[in-house]
Design a protein around this motif. Sequence first.
Motif, short mmCIF file in Angstrom:
data_model
loop_
_atom_site.label_atom_id
_atom_site.label_comp_id
_atom_site.label_asym_id
_atom_site.label_seq_id
_atom_site.Cartn_x
_atom_site.Cartn_y
_atom_site.Cartn_z
N THR A 75 0.88 -11.81 -62.54
CA THR A 75 1.40 -10.75 -63.40
C THR A 75 0.53 -10.61 -64.64
N LEU A 76 0.10 -11.74 -65.19
CA LEU A 76 -0.82 -11.69 -66.34
C LEU A 76 -2.16 -11.06 -65.95
N VAL A 77 -2.61 -11.34 -64.74
CA VAL A 77 -3.84 -10.70 -64.24
C VAL A 77 -3.66 -9.20 -64.15
N GLN A 78 -2.49 -8.76 -63.68
CA GLN A 78 -2.21 -7.32 -63.62
C GLN A 78 -2.27 -6.69 -65.00
N TYR A 79 -1.65 -7.34 -65.99
CA TYR A 79 -1.70 -6.82 -67.36
C TYR A 79 -3.14 -6.74 -67.86
N GLY A 80 -3.93 -7.76 -67.56
CA GLY A 80 -5.33 -7.76 -67.96
C GLY A 80 -6.11 -6.64 -67.30
N LEU A 81 -5.84 -6.39 -66.02
CA LEU A 81 -6.52 -5.29 -65.32
C LEU A 81 -6.15 -3.94 -65.93
N ARG A 82 -4.89 -3.77 -66.26
CA ARG A 82 -4.45 -2.51 -66.88
C ARG A 82 -5.11 -2.32 -68.25
N ALA A 83 -5.20 -3.39 -69.04
CA ALA A 83 -5.85 -3.30 -70.35
C ALA A 83 -7.33 -2.99 -70.19
N LEU A 84 -7.97 -3.60 -69.20
CA LEU A 84 -9.39 -3.32 -68.95
C LEU A 84 -9.60 -1.87 -68.51
N GLU A 85 -8.69 -1.36 -67.69
CA GLU A 85 -8.78 0.02 -67.25
C GLU A 85 -8.66 0.98 -68.44
N ILE A 86 -7.71 0.73 -69.31
CA ILE A 86 -7.52 1.57 -70.50
C ILE A 86 -8.75 1.51 -71.39
#
Length: 93
Positions: A75-86
């Motif tokens: 789940t933390l990886v997902q949050y990191g991917l979303r932040a990287l995408e933004i």
Amino acid sequence: MLSIVSLIFTALDWLVRAYILLIVVYALLSWLPGAYQSKLGQVITRLVEPFLNYFNFASVGPLGFGPVVGIIVLTLVQYGLRALEIMLFRLML
């Protein structure tokens, strides 16, 4: 270019979600006797156990919390991917 980046991040998000679902199914298989010996159980075990072996330290007596810790990490990886995408979208605009 933005659509390609969005497609990549969407695919990565989908893969992480699918892996979380596999971890949940793996944990539920422990409730069914002989489920790990079935073909489906063997496939899921081969896919999930290498990742969950990193979290074997998370246990209290006979109860293992490795799947819970693994899901939290993903789940933390997902949050990191979303932040990287933004962040990438902001750089491209």
